[in-house]
Design an enzyme around this catalytic site. Structure first.
Site, PDB file in Angstrom:
ATOM      1  N   HIS A 111      -8.691   7.545   2.770  1.00  0.00           N
ATOM      2  CA  HIS A 111      -7.787   9.430   2.062  1.00  0.00           C
ATOM      3  C   HIS A 111      -9.510   9.321   1.860  1.00  0.00           C
ATOM      4  O   HIS A 111     -11.012   9.352   1.312  1.00  0.00           O
ATOM      5  CB  HIS A 111      -7.400   8.199   1.268  1.00  0.00           C
ATOM      6  CG  HIS A 111      -7.634   7.824  -0.137  1.00  0.00           C
ATOM      7  ND1 HIS A 111      -7.562   6.431  -0.337  1.00  0.00           N
ATOM      8  CD2 HIS A 111      -8.285   8.583  -1.782  1.00  0.00           C
ATOM      9  CE1 HIS A 111      -8.057   6.487  -1.224  1.00  0.00           C
ATOM     10  NE2 HIS A 111      -8.854   7.666  -1.973  1.00  0.00           N
ATOM     11  N   HIS A 164      -3.883   1.832   8.281  1.00  0.00           N
ATOM     12  CA  HIS A 164      -4.661   0.503   6.889  1.00  0.00           C
ATOM     13  C   HIS A 164      -6.177   0.556   7.185  1.00  0.00           C
ATOM     14  O   HIS A 164      -6.682   1.361   5.807  1.00  0.00           O
ATOM     15  CB  HIS A 164      -3.769  -0.341   6.549  1.00  0.00           C
ATOM     16  CG  HIS A 164      -4.193  -0.552   4.712  1.00  0.00           C
ATOM     17  ND1 HIS A 164      -4.121  -0.195   3.839  1.00  0.00           N
ATOM     18  CD2 HIS A 164      -5.301  -1.698   5.033  1.00  0.00           C
ATOM     19  CE1 HIS A 164      -4.479  -0.555   2.948  1.00  0.00           C
ATOM     20  NE2 HIS A 164      -5.001  -1.350   3.574  1.00  0.00           N
ATOM     21  N   GLN A 187      -9.559  13.605  -0.916  1.00  0.00           N
ATOM     22  CA  GLN A 187      -9.505  14.007  -2.400  1.00  0.00           C
ATOM     23  C   GLN A 187      -9.519  15.564  -2.029  1.00  0.00           C
ATOM     24  O   GLN A 187     -11.242  15.968  -1.124  1.00  0.00           O
ATOM     25  CB  GLN A 187      -9.648  13.447  -3.411  1.00  0.00           C
ATOM     26  CG  GLN A 187      -9.573  12.084  -3.026  1.00  0.00           C
ATOM     27  CD  GLN A 187      -9.404  11.483  -4.711  1.00  0.00           C
ATOM     28  OE1 GLN A 187      -8.715  11.955  -5.893  1.00  0.00           O
ATOM     29  NE2 GLN A 187     -10.293  10.654  -5.240  1.00  0.00           N
ATOM     30  N   HIS A 247      -7.031   2.375   1.657  1.00  0.00           N
ATOM     31  CA  HIS A 247      -6.334   2.898   2.829  1.00  0.00           C
ATOM     32  C   HIS A 247      -7.093   4.092   3.376  1.00  0.00           C
ATOM     33  O   HIS A 247      -7.337   5.075   1.789  1.00  0.00           O
ATOM     34  CB  HIS A 247      -5.167   3.848   2.366  1.00  0.00           C
ATOM     35  CG  HIS A 247      -4.329   3.919   3.754  1.00  0.00           C
ATOM     36  ND1 HIS A 247      -3.367   3.269   4.193  1.00  0.00           N
ATOM     37  CD2 HIS A 247      -4.439   4.746   4.585  1.00  0.00           C
ATOM     38  CE1 HIS A 247      -3.026   3.750   5.155  1.00  0.00           C
ATOM     39  NE2 HIS A 247      -3.384   5.093   5.078  1.00  0.00           N
ATOM     40  N   ASN A 263     -14.001   9.477  -1.159  1.00  0.00           N
ATOM     41  CA  ASN A 263     -15.577   8.385  -1.989  1.00  0.00           C
ATOM     42  C   ASN A 263     -14.928   6.724  -1.017  1.00  0.00           C
ATOM     43  O   ASN A 263     -14.416   6.859  -0.835  1.00  0.00           O
ATOM     44  CB  ASN A 263     -14.175   8.289  -3.361  1.00  0.00           C
ATOM     45  CG  ASN A 263     -15.223   8.872  -3.970  1.00  0.00           C
ATOM     46  OD1 ASN A 263     -16.350   9.314  -4.196  1.00  0.00           O
ATOM     47  ND2 ASN A 263     -13.780   9.209  -5.026  1.00  0.00           N
ATOM     48  N   CYS A 276       0.978   3.403   3.609  1.00  0.00           N
ATOM     49  CA  CYS A 276       1.243   2.860   4.506  1.00  0.00           C
ATOM     50  C   CYS A 276       2.633   3.581   4.650  1.00  0.00           C
ATOM     51  O   CYS A 276       3.728   3.463   3.724  1.00  0.00           O
ATOM     52  CB  CYS A 276       1.069   1.248   4.557  1.00  0.00           C
ATOM     53  SG  CYS A 276      -0.499   0.541   4.757  1.00  0.00           S
ATOM     54  N   CYS A 303       0.676  -1.412  -0.005  1.00  0.00           N
ATOM     55  CA  CYS A 303       0.328   0.046  -0.334  1.00  0.00           C
ATOM     56  C   CYS A 303       0.852   1.023   0.080  1.00  0.00           C
ATOM     57  O   CYS A 303       1.591   1.411   0.605  1.00  0.00           O
ATOM     58  CB  CYS A 303      -1.073   0.134   0.980  1.00  0.00           C
ATOM     59  SG  CYS A 303      -1.882   1.385   1.250  1.00  0.00           S
TER      60      CYS A 303
END
Length: 326
Positions: free
Chosen positions: A142, A89, A144, A140, A129, A34, A31
């Site tokens: 997140h 994660h 935007q 993972h 999303n 990470c 990932c």
């Protein structure tokens, strides 16, 4: 290829980015978000990561020579940032500590401020999303932030409707919306001193919650430190409750609707900061796909009763409180 193409039927721009077809699905044993990946700091709480496959960029290529007449093209100027919520994660919004959530709120604000300083950025959108159901390829946790060289059509439509409403009624539409939701009561799912969360009377998503500022504020930059803590708490409770609906990670699209970045100072008169959720599930194992009339005519259709969904979500938020020991 990356460019903007004008849609004269809607007076709007379509972003074209063929390179995004090459976005990878995350390998099972690696990932990039990470610590230890070599792509992010070894130690971080929250982190701003420059998107590897941006649809908008500060140095865009020249558009292809395919336009003409009413078909306009222009450079896909802008910025696409990725906001990493945690080095963990699997740590989504409800899993963060209150202090960690505040750091995420601060990073959202800092990124908004930085991006709106560019005079070519007309609108800065913070969004997330969540879940494979909405096309997430990097699980993972997140979000935007996109800086657009235009105001997206949905936001522009909201702004125009709110301005017209204020001119006709001498009141802010969101004040009246809040008043009506509080009067009726059954669609409200959470309320704090400065924010209220409800599933709107008109939503087209079964659990399409709105989180609205009660005060005349139109951007995250206008909130005090205490208000940001309060909003972070509310989001954690709300998403934590959503995860209890089907006892699994609840997929959604979440978007902050804020004022444009054009320097005008009258948005507080008629607009309001709010967050909209678009969760795609209509049952634990069923996705609400758009029908032809919804996509082709923007004729929204909700297959469930909003008031029943709000009651269920309130109960799920209570379950989340009990689970977290509140």
């Amino acid at each position: 290829m990356a460019e903007l193409r004008y849609n004269p039927l809607l007076k709007d721009w379509t972003m074209v980015a063929a390179s995004r077809q090459n976005r990878p699905h995350m390998p099972k044993d690696f990932c990039p978000f990470c610590p230890g990946s070599g792509k992010v700091p070894e130690n971080y709480d929250v982190h701003l990561y420059h998107n590897d496959f941006p649809v908008l960029s500060p140095n865009p290529p020249q558009p292809d020579a395919v336009g003409g007449s009413l078909y306009q093209t222009k450079e896909a100027y802008g910025k696409c940032e990725v906001v990493l919520y945690s080095p963990g994660h699997y740590d989504t919004i409800p899993d963060l500590s209150r202090e960690h959530m505040k750091k995420l709120m601060d990073l959202w604000e800092e990124t908004f401020v930085k991006l709106e300083q560019d005079p070519n950025h007309e609108y800065v959108m913070i969004f997330e999303n969540r879940g494979e159901e909405v096309g997430v390829t990097m699980p993972h946790p997140h979000g935007q932030v996109y800086a657009y060289p235009f105001i997206p059509l949905k936001v522009k439509t909201e702004l125009n409707a709110c301005k017209e409403y204020t001119e006709e009624n001498k009141r802010n539409m969101f004040d009246d919306m809040i008043a009506e939701e509080k009067r009726f009561g059954e669609r409200v799912v959470l309320e704090t001193e400065h924010f209220i969360a409800f599933i709107p009377f008109f939503t087209d998503y079964p659990y399409g919650v709105y989180v609205v500022s009660k005060d005349k504020k139109t951007a995250i930059t206008e909130f005090s430190e205490d208000e940001k803590l309060e909003l972070g708490d509310l989001l954690q409770e709300l998403v934590g409750g959503m995860d209890m609906i089907y006892d699994k990670l609840f997929p959604y699209m979440m978007v902050m609707h804020q004022r444009p970045s054009d320097g005008k100072d009258d948005y507080n008169d008629f607009y309001r900061f709010h967050i909209e959720f678009y969760p795609p599930l209509r049952a634990s194992d069923k996705i609400k796909y758009n029908s032809s009339s919804e996509t082709g005519g923007w004729a929204a259709a909700n297959p469930t009763k909003v008031e029943d969904n709000a009651e269920n979500l309130r109960k799920c938020i209570e379950r989340y409180h009990e689970k977290r020991g509140k």
